[in-house]
Write a protein that holds these residues in place. Structure first.
Motif, PDB file in Angstrom:
ATOM      1  N   ILE A 111       0.876  -1.162  -0.080  1.00  0.00           N
ATOM      2  CA  ILE A 111       0.067  -0.005   0.006  1.00  0.00           C
ATOM      3  C   ILE A 111       1.151   1.340   0.002  1.00  0.00           C
ATOM      4  O   ILE A 111       0.723   2.170  -0.757  1.00  0.00           O
ATOM      5  N   ALA A 112       1.808   1.236   0.856  1.00  0.00           N
ATOM      6  CA  ALA A 112       2.727   2.346   0.860  1.00  0.00           C
ATOM      7  C   ALA A 112       3.218   2.455  -0.614  1.00  0.00           C
ATOM      8  O   ALA A 112       3.566   3.539  -0.798  1.00  0.00           O
ATOM      9  N   SER A 113       4.023   1.609  -0.965  1.00  0.00           N
ATOM     10  CA  SER A 113       4.784   1.548  -2.353  1.00  0.00           C
ATOM     11  C   SER A 113       3.845   2.009  -3.382  1.00  0.00           C
ATOM     12  O   SER A 113       4.328   2.900  -4.200  1.00  0.00           O
ATOM     13  N   ALA A 114       2.463   1.710  -3.474  1.00  0.00           N
ATOM     14  CA  ALA A 114       1.588   2.072  -4.246  1.00  0.00           C
ATOM     15  C   ALA A 114       1.469   3.487  -4.082  1.00  0.00           C
ATOM     16  O   ALA A 114       1.190   4.160  -5.208  1.00  0.00           O
ATOM     17  N   VAL A 115       1.103   4.099  -2.971  1.00  0.00           N
ATOM     18  CA  VAL A 115       0.933   5.483  -3.004  1.00  0.00           C
ATOM     19  C   VAL A 115       2.172   6.205  -3.436  1.00  0.00           C
ATOM     20  O   VAL A 115       1.743   7.342  -3.920  1.00  0.00           O
ATOM     21  N   GLN A 116       3.426   5.782  -2.895  1.00  0.00           N
ATOM     22  CA  GLN A 116       4.432   6.675  -3.300  1.00  0.00           C
ATOM     23  C   GLN A 116       4.600   6.641  -4.806  1.00  0.00           C
ATOM     24  O   GLN A 116       4.996   7.682  -5.451  1.00  0.00           O
ATOM     25  N   CYS A 117       4.242   5.481  -5.489  1.00  0.00           N
ATOM     26  CA  CYS A 117       4.387   5.422  -6.933  1.00  0.00           C
ATOM     27  C   CYS A 117       3.646   6.463  -7.508  1.00  0.00           C
ATOM     28  O   CYS A 117       3.966   7.252  -8.480  1.00  0.00           O
ATOM     29  N   ILE A 118       2.324   6.496  -7.098  1.00  0.00           N
ATOM     30  CA  ILE A 118       1.486   7.359  -7.715  1.00  0.00           C
ATOM     31  C   ILE A 118       1.443   8.931  -7.480  1.00  0.00           C
ATOM     32  O   ILE A 118       1.607   9.618  -8.156  1.00  0.00           O
ATOM     33  N   LEU A 119       2.095   9.172  -6.336  1.00  0.00           N
ATOM     34  CA  LEU A 119       2.550  10.520  -6.028  1.00  0.00           C
ATOM     35  C   LEU A 119       3.730  11.034  -6.788  1.00  0.00           C
ATOM     36  O   LEU A 119       4.083  11.979  -6.980  1.00  0.00           O
ATOM     37  N   ASP A 120       4.471   9.851  -7.469  1.00  0.00           N
ATOM     38  CA  ASP A 120       5.688  10.154  -7.934  1.00  0.00           C
ATOM     39  C   ASP A 120       5.071  10.504  -9.658  1.00  0.00           C
ATOM     40  O   ASP A 120       5.938  10.784 -10.491  1.00  0.00           O
ATOM     41  N   GLY A 121       3.664  10.150  -9.960  1.00  0.00           N
ATOM     42  CA  GLY A 121       3.228  10.482 -11.044  1.00  0.00           C
ATOM     43  C   GLY A 121       3.054   9.024 -12.108  1.00  0.00           C
ATOM     44  O   GLY A 121       2.783   9.346 -13.231  1.00  0.00           O
ATOM     45  N   ASP A 122       3.297   7.832 -11.425  1.00  0.00           N
ATOM     46  CA  ASP A 122       3.309   6.594 -12.112  1.00  0.00           C
ATOM     47  C   ASP A 122       1.996   6.034 -11.797  1.00  0.00           C
ATOM     48  O   ASP A 122       1.255   6.179 -10.802  1.00  0.00           O
ATOM     49  N   VAL A 123       1.632   4.867 -12.707  1.00  0.00           N
ATOM     50  CA  VAL A 123       0.525   4.030 -12.447  1.00  0.00           C
ATOM     51  C   VAL A 123       0.922   2.797 -11.626  1.00  0.00           C
ATOM     52  O   VAL A 123       2.019   2.178 -12.168  1.00  0.00           O
ATOM     53  N   TRP A 124       0.112   2.348 -10.640  1.00  0.00           N
ATOM     54  CA  TRP A 124       0.630   1.342  -9.950  1.00  0.00           C
ATOM     55  C   TRP A 124      -0.817   0.399  -9.949  1.00  0.00           C
ATOM     56  O   TRP A 124      -1.665   0.641  -9.673  1.00  0.00           O
ATOM     57  N   LEU A 125      -0.214  -0.910 -10.331  1.00  0.00           N
ATOM     58  CA  LEU A 125      -1.101  -2.079 -10.310  1.00  0.00           C
ATOM     59  C   LEU A 125      -0.325  -3.343  -9.590  1.00  0.00           C
ATOM     60  O   LEU A 125       0.707  -3.292  -9.681  1.00  0.00           O
ATOM     61  N   PRO A 126      -1.337  -4.012  -8.983  1.00  0.00           N
ATOM     62  CA  PRO A 126      -0.761  -5.476  -8.387  1.00  0.00           C
ATOM     63  C   PRO A 126      -0.231  -6.398  -9.653  1.00  0.00           C
ATOM     64  O   PRO A 126      -0.597  -6.298 -10.659  1.00  0.00           O
ATOM     65  N   GLU A 127       0.994  -6.813  -9.168  1.00  0.00           N
ATOM     66  CA  GLU A 127       1.796  -7.765 -10.111  1.00  0.00           C
ATOM     67  C   GLU A 127       0.644  -8.850 -10.561  1.00  0.00           C
ATOM     68  O   GLU A 127       0.803  -9.324 -11.765  1.00  0.00           O
ATOM     69  N   SER A 128      -0.141  -9.336  -9.855  1.00  0.00           N
ATOM     70  CA  SER A 128      -0.883 -10.489 -10.125  1.00  0.00           C
ATOM     71  C   SER A 128      -1.858 -10.152 -11.323  1.00  0.00           C
ATOM     72  O   SER A 128      -2.378 -10.909 -12.139  1.00  0.00           O
ATOM     73  N   VAL A 129      -2.098  -8.931 -11.682  1.00  0.00           N
ATOM     74  CA  VAL A 129      -3.123  -8.583 -12.654  1.00  0.00           C
ATOM     75  C   VAL A 129      -2.638  -7.534 -13.860  1.00  0.00           C
ATOM     76  O   VAL A 129      -3.154  -7.401 -14.689  1.00  0.00           O
ATOM     77  N   SER A 130      -1.277  -7.122 -13.594  1.00  0.00           N
ATOM     78  CA  SER A 130      -0.683  -6.104 -14.293  1.00  0.00           C
ATOM     79  C   SER A 130      -0.655  -6.517 -15.832  1.00  0.00           C
ATOM     80  O   SER A 130      -0.666  -5.821 -16.933  1.00  0.00           O
ATOM     81  N   ASP A 131      -0.622  -7.926 -16.061  1.00  0.00           N
ATOM     82  CA  ASP A 131      -0.052  -8.345 -17.408  1.00  0.00           C
ATOM     83  C   ASP A 131      -1.514  -8.515 -18.115  1.00  0.00           C
ATOM     84  O   ASP A 131      -1.808  -8.947 -19.284  1.00  0.00           O
ATOM     85  N   ASP A 132      -2.543  -8.493 -17.328  1.00  0.00           N
ATOM     86  CA  ASP A 132      -3.909  -8.864 -17.927  1.00  0.00           C
ATOM     87  C   ASP A 132      -4.754  -7.500 -18.189  1.00  0.00           C
ATOM     88  O   ASP A 132      -5.996  -7.641 -18.714  1.00  0.00           O
TER      89      ASP A 132
END
Length: 214
Positions: A111-132
């Protein structure tokens, strides 16, 4: 200082998010909302750097809450937090402007990684679905834009039409006059570019999600 808004109707989950984020990102200022109306009020009155939005909280009704907020506040970054982990749903969420999808089963560190990633301007998705994740067709994008123009009351009426209720029954459930329901239906048809209830039901069904996870 970063200000983050947690919009979720479950106090325990808001507390869990607060705890997860406070440990990893101690400089955050956290605000909370339990329904769509309160969320909109806070966004109107405060500078929010990121909104964590639950799709199933009161007033949100499936994808409408996300669409409504993106229409009103296009510059506010939004990440959806949900217990419904479905690749087609996540594809739709990203296609209408969300910058991330955080499962409610995610660990505190994720959760913390996702929030930091999005605050940095990137899109965050869980690895389990990112390829789908797939690109949503143009027809859905146009539909989403039309639905975003509805008011919350109009969207409630649309959902009741999807469930097969008559105007009188809708009025009873919403505690409004049947004439008011008819006015909402007329406005819905105009905004969606349709002319009958069957078309309205088809549109509402495309935005319907799985029931919320308890």
């Amino acid at each position: 200082m970063i200000t983050l808004l947690i919009a979720d109707d479950h106090p325990l989950y808001r507390d869990a998010l607060r705890g997860a984020l406070s440990l990893s990102l101690p400089t955050l200022t956290l605000k909370e909302a339990g329904d769509l109306s309160t969320t909109v009020d806070i966004l109107n009155n405060d500078d929010i750097d990121l909104l964590l939005l639950d799709l199933h909280m009161p007033g949100s009704n499936d994808l409408f809450g996300l669409l409504h907020i993106r229409k009103l506040f296009p510059d506010v970054p939004v990440a959806v937090v949900s217990g419904t982990e479905d690749a087609s749903l996540i594809s739709k969420i990203i296609s209408v402007g969300a910058l991330g999808f955080i499962p409610k089963t995610a660990s505190a560190s994720d959760i913390a990684s996702a929030v930091q990633c999005i605050l940095d301007g990137d899109v965050w998705l869980p690895e389990s679905v990112s390829d789908d994740i797939e690109e949503v067709n143009e027809a859905f994008s146009e539909l989403a834009d039309k639905v975003a123009s509805l008011t919350p009351s109009q969207y409630k009426v649309l959902c009741y039409m999807r469930d097969g209720l008559l105007n009188k029954q809708i009025g009873y459930n919403l505690d409004i006059a049947e004439a008011t329901v008819k006015a909402h239906v007329t406005a819905i048809f105009k905004k969606l570019g349709i002319n009958n209830r069957t078309q309205a039901v088809l549109i509402a069904s495309q935005l319907e999600l799985e029931p919320p996870v308890a």
